[in-house]
Design a protein around this motif. Structure first.
Motif, PDB file in Angstrom:
ATOM      1  N   GLY A 292      -3.315  -2.994  12.690  1.00 18.74           N
ATOM      2  CA  GLY A 292      -1.925  -3.285  13.012  1.00 18.74           C
ATOM      3  C   GLY A 292      -1.334  -2.397  14.075  1.00 18.74           C
ATOM      4  O   GLY A 292      -1.949  -1.425  14.535  1.00 18.74           O
ATOM      5  N   ASP A 293      -0.083  -2.716  14.430  1.00 13.47           N
ATOM      6  CA  ASP A 293       0.584  -2.071  15.563  1.00 13.47           C
ATOM      7  C   ASP A 293       1.891  -1.362  15.205  1.00 13.47           C
ATOM      8  O   ASP A 293       2.418  -0.604  16.006  1.00 13.47           O
ATOM      9  CB  ASP A 293       0.916  -3.125  16.637  1.00 13.47           C
ATOM     10  CG  ASP A 293      -0.312  -3.849  17.143  1.00 13.47           C
ATOM     11  OD1 ASP A 293      -1.406  -3.272  17.098  1.00 13.47           O
ATOM     12  OD2 ASP A 293      -0.159  -5.008  17.585  1.00 13.47           O
ATOM     13  N   GLY A 294       2.448  -1.644  14.048  1.00 14.92           N
ATOM     14  CA  GLY A 294       3.749  -1.094  13.695  1.00 14.92           C
ATOM     15  C   GLY A 294       3.632   0.020  12.673  1.00 14.92           C
ATOM     16  O   GLY A 294       3.150   1.117  12.973  1.00 14.92           O
ATOM     17  N   ARG A 295       4.057  -0.273  11.455  1.00 15.90           N
ATOM     18  CA  ARG A 295       4.000   0.725  10.385  1.00 15.90           C
ATOM     19  C   ARG A 295       2.569   1.190  10.133  1.00 15.90           C
ATOM     20  O   ARG A 295       2.342   2.296   9.624  1.00 15.90           O
ATOM     21  CB  ARG A 295       4.606   0.133   9.106  1.00 15.90           C
ATOM     22  CG  ARG A 295       4.736   1.130   7.954  1.00 15.90           C
ATOM     23  CD  ARG A 295       5.652   2.276   8.322  1.00 15.90           C
ATOM     24  NE  ARG A 295       5.871   3.186   7.206  1.00 15.90           N
ATOM     25  CZ  ARG A 295       5.070   4.208   6.891  1.00 15.90           C
ATOM     26  NH1 ARG A 295       3.968   4.432   7.600  1.00 15.90           N
ATOM     27  NH2 ARG A 295       5.365   5.003   5.878  1.00 15.90           N
ATOM     28  N   GLU A 296       1.601   0.350  10.517  1.00 14.83           N
ATOM     29  CA  GLU A 296       0.195   0.692  10.312  1.00 14.83           C
ATOM     30  C   GLU A 296      -0.211   1.919  11.124  1.00 14.83           C
ATOM     31  O   GLU A 296      -1.054   2.717  10.681  1.00 14.83           O
ATOM     32  CB  GLU A 296      -0.694  -0.499  10.670  1.00 14.83           C
ATOM     33  CG  GLU A 296      -0.588  -1.679   9.731  1.00 14.83           C
ATOM     34  CD  GLU A 296       0.609  -2.561  10.015  1.00 14.83           C
ATOM     35  OE1 GLU A 296       0.935  -3.396   9.147  1.00 14.83           O
ATOM     36  OE2 GLU A 296       1.214  -2.412  11.112  1.00 14.83           O
TER      37      GLU A 296
ATOM     38  N   THR B 234      -0.540   9.288   8.987  1.00 14.98           N
ATOM     39  CA  THR B 234      -0.282   9.976   7.713  1.00 14.98           C
ATOM     40  C   THR B 234      -1.595  10.264   6.991  1.00 14.98           C
ATOM     41  O   THR B 234      -1.835  11.390   6.515  1.00 14.98           O
ATOM     42  CB  THR B 234       0.626   9.121   6.816  1.00 14.98           C
ATOM     43  OG1 THR B 234       1.892   8.950   7.456  1.00 14.98           O
ATOM     44  CG2 THR B 234       0.840   9.788   5.459  1.00 14.98           C
ATOM     45  N   LEU B 235      -2.449   9.254   6.900  1.00 15.52           N
ATOM     46  CA  LEU B 235      -3.715   9.421   6.190  1.00 15.52           C
ATOM     47  C   LEU B 235      -4.627  10.421   6.901  1.00 15.52           C
ATOM     48  O   LEU B 235      -5.158  11.350   6.271  1.00 15.52           O
ATOM     49  CB  LEU B 235      -4.421   8.064   6.080  1.00 15.52           C
ATOM     50  CG  LEU B 235      -3.798   7.050   5.120  1.00 15.52           C
ATOM     51  CD1 LEU B 235      -4.352   5.655   5.374  1.00 15.52           C
ATOM     52  CD2 LEU B 235      -4.025   7.463   3.667  1.00 15.52           C
ATOM     53  N   SER B 236      -4.810  10.240   8.192  1.00 15.13           N
ATOM     54  CA  SER B 236      -5.706  11.137   8.928  1.00 15.13           C
ATOM     55  C   SER B 236      -5.121  12.543   9.019  1.00 15.13           C
ATOM     56  O   SER B 236      -5.867  13.538   8.995  1.00 15.13           O
ATOM     57  CB  SER B 236      -5.987  10.582  10.324  1.00 15.13           C
ATOM     58  OG  SER B 236      -4.791  10.442  11.079  1.00 15.13           O
ATOM     59  N   GLY B 237      -3.796  12.626   9.091  1.00 18.23           N
ATOM     60  CA  GLY B 237      -3.159  13.938   9.130  1.00 18.23           C
ATOM     61  C   GLY B 237      -3.377  14.733   7.862  1.00 18.23           C
ATOM     62  O   GLY B 237      -3.350  15.970   7.878  1.00 18.23           O
TER      63      GLY B 237
ATOM     64  N   TYR C 145       0.828  -1.204   0.000  1.00 19.33           N
ATOM     65  CA  TYR C 145       0.000   0.000   0.000  1.00 19.33           C
ATOM     66  C   TYR C 145       0.864   1.256   0.000  1.00 19.33           C
ATOM     67  O   TYR C 145       0.516   2.262  -0.631  1.00 19.33           O
ATOM     68  CB  TYR C 145      -0.906  -0.018   1.233  1.00 19.33           C
ATOM     69  CG  TYR C 145      -2.028   0.992   1.198  1.00 19.33           C
ATOM     70  CD1 TYR C 145      -3.060   0.882   0.273  1.00 19.33           C
ATOM     71  CD2 TYR C 145      -2.061   2.048   2.103  1.00 19.33           C
ATOM     72  CE1 TYR C 145      -4.098   1.800   0.249  1.00 19.33           C
ATOM     73  CE2 TYR C 145      -3.102   2.970   2.090  1.00 19.33           C
ATOM     74  CZ  TYR C 145      -4.115   2.838   1.154  1.00 19.33           C
ATOM     75  OH  TYR C 145      -5.141   3.743   1.130  1.00 19.33           O
ATOM     76  N   LEU C 146       1.991   1.180   0.675  1.00 19.81           N
ATOM     77  CA  LEU C 146       2.900   2.331   0.744  1.00 19.81           C
ATOM     78  C   LEU C 146       3.566   2.615  -0.602  1.00 19.81           C
ATOM     79  O   LEU C 146       3.997   3.740  -0.853  1.00 19.81           O
ATOM     80  CB  LEU C 146       3.990   2.083   1.792  1.00 19.81           C
ATOM     81  CG  LEU C 146       3.509   1.879   3.236  1.00 19.81           C
ATOM     82  CD1 LEU C 146       4.675   1.470   4.121  1.00 19.81           C
ATOM     83  CD2 LEU C 146       2.845   3.144   3.772  1.00 19.81           C
TER      84      LEU C 146
END
Length: 351
Positions: free
Chosen positions: A253-257, A263-266, A236-237
């Motif tokens: 998820g807990d890591g890069r997610e 990033t998306l919400s920002g 996806y990235l």
């Protein structure tokens, strides 16, 4: 019980107790001497279609973590046989036992033992298999609730047996399902008006949570009829996220997610994050925090969040739950049962 049809809401309400029953039923089957050969499989191929294919990501992740060379394929990829696959066992999943592609795969399978994981038993797929593991003929909704999550339970217990895993991660699953459903409802409610207006959804996860992302995309299409796609996090990235715009993003998820969700919400894109970590919600970010559990139970709890999301969206979008549009009669042996659609039609916003 005979695998009868219930509504989506009834499936959600009865799911905690049903999963406890399924776990006990599958444990009893795996304890039989006749099922001992499952423990010796070293190169299993797992096959399914639709939701059954999605369910396979979690057990494959469990097996690979234990050094077992497991593969996940669409049943349609092995309809002509297992040539080109170095395998000692073909495990096929079909809740009804009538999925045309999985039946074709079992008919063509040579050189490997076959195991059918079913809800409805007896069934055509069970008749073809060398060995069966069933969920106990649990009633299920047409857009699957108990059938799907129960399949995850069964597959995880099978994977645990193959891997020689110590312990059983399914103790107390009913209470956890009830708790997470309540958390999900509270987190989703403020997002609904905007989420319902989105033109599409992206569902993103890695590892065993790809089961949840793929099921999320399917249920978003089946229940509130929202175009949706599932992606692996790292893929996806690499460009797929560039189409964000009036889209709902469901991230597991807990890591890069977590960074991805920020990033998306920002950037102003509506995002629902399902994680075990303590993450603060924001203007464009909803968060459902689930308990830290093993891969299989986590996929079930993430799916419970998805079920709550799609039933709420169906109301907000004024799409009756399970009001399916297309009937493809070549996907099930004997065609689709008209009674499935009749039961689905009983589901209303007031149920």
């Amino acid at each position: 019980m005979s695998g009868s049809r219930i509504t989506f809401h009834v499936g959600q309400d009865g799911q905690p107790e049903a999963l406890e029953r399924v776990a006990a039923h599958v444990r009893a089957q795996l304890a039989r001497t006749s099922h001992e050969e499952l423990r010796s499989a070293r190169r299993p191929v797992f096959a399914g279609i639709g939701a059954s294919f999605a369910a396979l990501a979690a057990p494959v992740e469990v097996l690979r973590a234990h050094g077992v060379a497991a593969q996940r394929v669409l049943s349609s990829e092995v309809e002509s046989g297992l040539s080109g696959f170095d395998t000692d066992l073909l495990l096929g999943v079909s809740q009804s036992g009538r999925s045309s592609e999985t039946l074709a795969a079992f008919t063509a399978a040579e050189g490997a033992r076959t195991v059918a994981v079913l809800n409805v038993s007896p069934s055509p797929l069970g008749d073809l298999a060398d060995l069966t593991v069933d969920l106990g003929n649990e009633p299920d909704s047409f857009a699957s609730t108990i059938g799907f999550t129960g399949t995850i339970v069964a597959l995880d217990l099978i994977a645990g047996a193959m891997a020689g895993r110590a312990g059983d991660p399914w103790q107390g699953i009913g209470a956890r399902v009830r708790s997470v459903r309540e958390l999900a409802a509270a987190a989703i409610a403020p997002l609904l008006p905007r989420a319902a207006a989105c033109v599409a959804a992206d569902c993103v996860a890695s590892g065993g949570s790809r089961t949840s992302a793929e099921e999320a995309a399917l249920l978003l299409r089946e229940v509130p009829r929202m175009p949706a796609a599932a992606s692996a996090t790292r893929n996806y990235l690499h460009g797929e996220m560039e189409s964000a715009g009036n889209t709902l993003h469901v991230v597991f998820g807990d890591g890069r997610e977590i960074d991805l969700a920020h990033t998306l919400s920002g950037a102003g894109h509506l995002t629902l994050l399902v994680t075990t970590q303590d993450v603060d919600p924001g203007e464009h970010l909803g968060v459902v925090r689930i308990p830290e559990v093993a891969v299989g139970p986590r996929a079930v709890l993430e799916t419970v969040v998805v079920q709550e999301l799609v039933q709420a969206l169906s109301i907000e979008r004024d799409v009756p739950i399970e009001s399916f549009v297309f009937a493809n009669h070549d996907t099930k042996q004997g065609g689709l049962n008209p009674e499935d659609f009749a039961v689905a039609a009983l589901t209303s916003h007031s149920s």
